[in-house]
Design a protein around this motif. Structure first.
Motif, PDB file in Angstrom:
ATOM      1  N   ALA A   6      19.937  30.963  24.605  1.00  0.00           N
ATOM      2  CA  ALA A   6      20.004  29.935  25.637  1.00  0.00           C
ATOM      3  C   ALA A   6      21.407  29.350  25.730  1.00  0.00           C
ATOM      4  CB  ALA A   6      19.010  28.823  25.336  1.00  0.00           C
ATOM      5  N   SER A   7      21.684  28.702  26.866  1.00  0.00           N
ATOM      6  CA  SER A   7      22.976  28.038  27.006  1.00  0.00           C
ATOM      7  C   SER A   7      22.907  26.601  26.516  1.00  0.00           C
ATOM      8  CB  SER A   7      23.449  28.100  28.461  1.00  0.00           C
ATOM      9  OG  SER A   7      22.462  27.595  29.320  1.00  0.00           O
ATOM     10  N   ASN A   8      21.693  26.080  26.298  1.00  0.00           N
ATOM     11  CA  ASN A   8      21.533  24.729  25.745  1.00  0.00           C
ATOM     12  C   ASN A   8      20.146  24.614  25.107  1.00  0.00           C
ATOM     13  OD1 ASN A   8      19.565  23.793  27.841  1.00  0.00           O
ATOM     14  ND2 ASN A   8      21.319  24.191  29.179  1.00  0.00           N
ATOM     15  N   HIS A  13      13.981  25.531  24.449  1.00  0.00           N
ATOM     16  CA  HIS A  13      12.625  25.008  24.286  1.00  0.00           C
ATOM     17  C   HIS A  13      11.722  25.392  25.451  1.00  0.00           C
ATOM     18  CE1 HIS A  13      12.756  22.782  20.538  1.00  0.00           C
ATOM     19  NE2 HIS A  13      14.010  22.486  20.821  1.00  0.00           N
ATOM     20  N   ILE A  14      12.278  25.494  26.648  1.00  0.00           N
ATOM     21  CA  ILE A  14      11.483  25.943  27.800  1.00  0.00           C
ATOM     22  C   ILE A  14      10.959  27.355  27.546  1.00  0.00           C
ATOM     23  CG2 ILE A  14      11.604  26.654  30.225  1.00  0.00           C
ATOM     24  CD1 ILE A  14      13.621  24.325  30.638  1.00  0.00           C
ATOM     25  N   VAL A  15      11.859  28.241  27.117  1.00  0.00           N
ATOM     26  CA  VAL A  15      11.470  29.629  26.874  1.00  0.00           C
ATOM     27  C   VAL A  15      10.505  29.718  25.699  1.00  0.00           C
ATOM     28  CG1 VAL A  15      12.313  31.890  26.132  1.00  0.00           C
ATOM     29  CG2 VAL A  15      13.534  30.618  27.907  1.00  0.00           C
ATOM     30  N   CYS A  16      10.776  28.954  24.639  1.00  0.00           N
ATOM     31  CA  CYS A  16       9.886  28.937  23.480  1.00  0.00           C
ATOM     32  C   CYS A  16       8.483  28.487  23.903  1.00  0.00           C
ATOM     33  CB  CYS A  16      10.459  28.013  22.409  1.00  0.00           C
ATOM     34  SG  CYS A  16       9.571  28.088  20.842  1.00  0.00           S
ATOM     35  N   GLY A  17       8.409  27.464  24.764  1.00  0.00           N
ATOM     36  CA  GLY A  17       7.124  26.967  25.250  1.00  0.00           C
ATOM     37  C   GLY A  17       6.385  28.005  26.076  1.00  0.00           C
ATOM     38  N   LEU A  18       7.133  28.752  26.900  1.00  0.00           N
ATOM     39  CA  LEU A  18       6.517  29.813  27.703  1.00  0.00           C
ATOM     40  C   LEU A  18       5.885  30.870  26.800  1.00  0.00           C
ATOM     41  CD1 LEU A  18       9.207  30.499  30.473  1.00  0.00           C
ATOM     42  CD2 LEU A  18       6.894  29.618  30.817  1.00  0.00           C
ATOM     43  N   LEU A  19       6.590  31.218  25.726  1.00  0.00           N
ATOM     44  CA  LEU A  19       6.081  32.253  24.813  1.00  0.00           C
ATOM     45  C   LEU A  19       4.849  31.760  24.066  1.00  0.00           C
ATOM     46  CD1 LEU A  19       9.451  33.627  23.387  1.00  0.00           C
ATOM     47  CD2 LEU A  19       8.017  34.644  25.140  1.00  0.00           C
ATOM     48  N   THR A  20       4.926  30.536  23.523  1.00  0.00           N
ATOM     49  CA  THR A  20       3.782  30.043  22.748  1.00  0.00           C
ATOM     50  C   THR A  20       2.562  29.846  23.637  1.00  0.00           C
ATOM     51  OG1 THR A  20       4.634  27.789  22.933  1.00  0.00           O
ATOM     52  CG2 THR A  20       5.158  28.974  20.929  1.00  0.00           C
ATOM     53  N   SER A  21       2.780  29.486  24.916  1.00  0.00           N
ATOM     54  CA  SER A  21       1.640  29.326  25.818  1.00  0.00           C
ATOM     55  C   SER A  21       1.026  30.677  26.172  1.00  0.00           C
ATOM     56  CB  SER A  21       2.044  28.559  27.082  1.00  0.00           C
ATOM     57  OG  SER A  21       2.893  29.348  27.880  1.00  0.00           O
ATOM     58  N   ASN A  22       1.722  31.764  25.878  1.00  0.00           N
ATOM     59  CA  ASN A  22       1.185  33.110  26.068  1.00  0.00           C
ATOM     60  C   ASN A  22       0.749  33.733  24.736  1.00  0.00           C
ATOM     61  OD1 ASN A  22       1.538  34.264  29.026  1.00  0.00           O
ATOM     62  ND2 ASN A  22       3.251  32.888  28.624  1.00  0.00           N
ATOM     63  N   ASP A  23       0.432  32.870  23.774  1.00  0.00           N
ATOM     64  CA  ASP A  23      -0.057  33.314  22.463  1.00  0.00           C
ATOM     65  C   ASP A  23       0.957  34.133  21.680  1.00  0.00           C
ATOM     66  OD1 ASP A  23      -2.529  32.049  22.839  1.00  0.00           O
ATOM     67  OD2 ASP A  23      -3.289  33.778  23.964  1.00  0.00           O
ATOM     68  N   ILE A  24       2.232  33.856  21.931  1.00  0.00           N
ATOM     69  CA  ILE A  24       3.277  34.496  21.136  1.00  0.00           C
ATOM     70  C   ILE A  24       3.907  33.425  20.253  1.00  0.00           C
ATOM     71  CG2 ILE A  24       5.507  35.683  21.194  1.00  0.00           C
ATOM     72  CD1 ILE A  24       4.681  36.742  23.975  1.00  0.00           C
ATOM     73  N   ARG A  29      15.938  28.409  17.145  1.00  0.00           N
ATOM     74  CA  ARG A  29      16.909  28.322  16.048  1.00  0.00           C
ATOM     75  C   ARG A  29      18.285  28.025  16.622  1.00  0.00           C
ATOM     76  NH1 ARG A  29      15.428  33.703  12.507  1.00  0.00           N
ATOM     77  NH2 ARG A  29      13.203  33.284  12.293  1.00  0.00           N
ATOM     78  N   GLY A  30      19.109  27.403  15.782  1.00  0.00           N
ATOM     79  CA  GLY A  30      20.508  27.225  16.166  1.00  0.00           C
ATOM     80  C   GLY A  30      20.825  25.895  16.819  1.00  0.00           C
ATOM     81  N   GLU A  31      19.833  24.985  16.917  1.00  0.00           N
ATOM     82  CA  GLU A  31      20.103  23.695  17.553  1.00  0.00           C
ATOM     83  C   GLU A  31      21.113  22.862  16.770  1.00  0.00           C
ATOM     84  OE1 GLU A  31      16.610  21.737  19.777  1.00  0.00           O
ATOM     85  OE2 GLU A  31      15.800  22.661  17.988  1.00  0.00           O
ATOM     86  N   GLN A  32      21.045  22.959  15.444  1.00  0.00           N
ATOM     87  CA  GLN A  32      21.976  22.188  14.613  1.00  0.00           C
ATOM     88  C   GLN A  32      23.407  22.634  14.880  1.00  0.00           C
ATOM     89  OE1 GLN A  32      19.437  23.958  13.617  1.00  0.00           O
ATOM     90  NE2 GLN A  32      18.036  22.735  12.372  1.00  0.00           N
ATOM     91  N   LEU A  33      23.567  23.933  15.049  1.00  0.00           N
ATOM     92  CA  LEU A  33      24.892  24.454  15.346  1.00  0.00           C
ATOM     93  C   LEU A  33      25.372  23.955  16.698  1.00  0.00           C
ATOM     94  CD1 LEU A  33      24.468  28.104  14.057  1.00  0.00           C
ATOM     95  CD2 LEU A  33      26.009  26.386  13.149  1.00  0.00           C
TER      96      LEU A  33
END
Ligand SMILES: [Zn+2]
Length: 105
Positions: A6-8, A13-24, A29-33
């Motif tokens: 991601a660029s930010n 989190h948007i993409v992560c949410g899309l995946l988890t809502s599809n049972d994935i 990772r990398g937010e601290q960086l």
């Protein structure tokens, strides 16, 4: 494995949410960086990214297609490329931020 860079953090989190809502099962990772981005060179390894928690070839295939759908929807609805300087612009801007060329001309 990493399925999206991601660029930010918001986009991650948007993409992560899309995946988890599809049972994935996925995680960001990398937010601290990202938080110390001003002090380190900003490249692919310092960008927030989305990873599969339990990668398998079936999950990977499904995740890749979800990410691609997301990217397609972003490109269709929220940005355009300047035909003069080829910079990417967000949809709400009628003029290129970089060179002032009007959208679609
Ligand atoms: Zn331009």
């Amino acid at each position: 494995m990493k399925v999206f860079t991601a660029s930010n953090p918001t986009e991650a989190h948007i993409v992560c949410g899309l995946l988890t809502s599809n049972d994935i099962q996925a995680e960001v990772r990398g937010e601290q960086l990202f938080a110390i981005q001003g002090e380190v060179p900003f490249d692919d390894s310092t960008s927030p990214s989305v990873w599969l928690v339990e990668p398998s070839s079936a999950m990977e295939e499904k995740a890749t297609s979800i990410v691609q759908d997301y990217l397609d929807s972003i490109n269709q609805e929220s940005s355009w490329f300047c035909q003069s300087c080829e910079e990417e612009n967000e949809a709400q801007f009628g003029l290129c931020w970089n060179c002032g060329q009007a959208a679609g001309t």
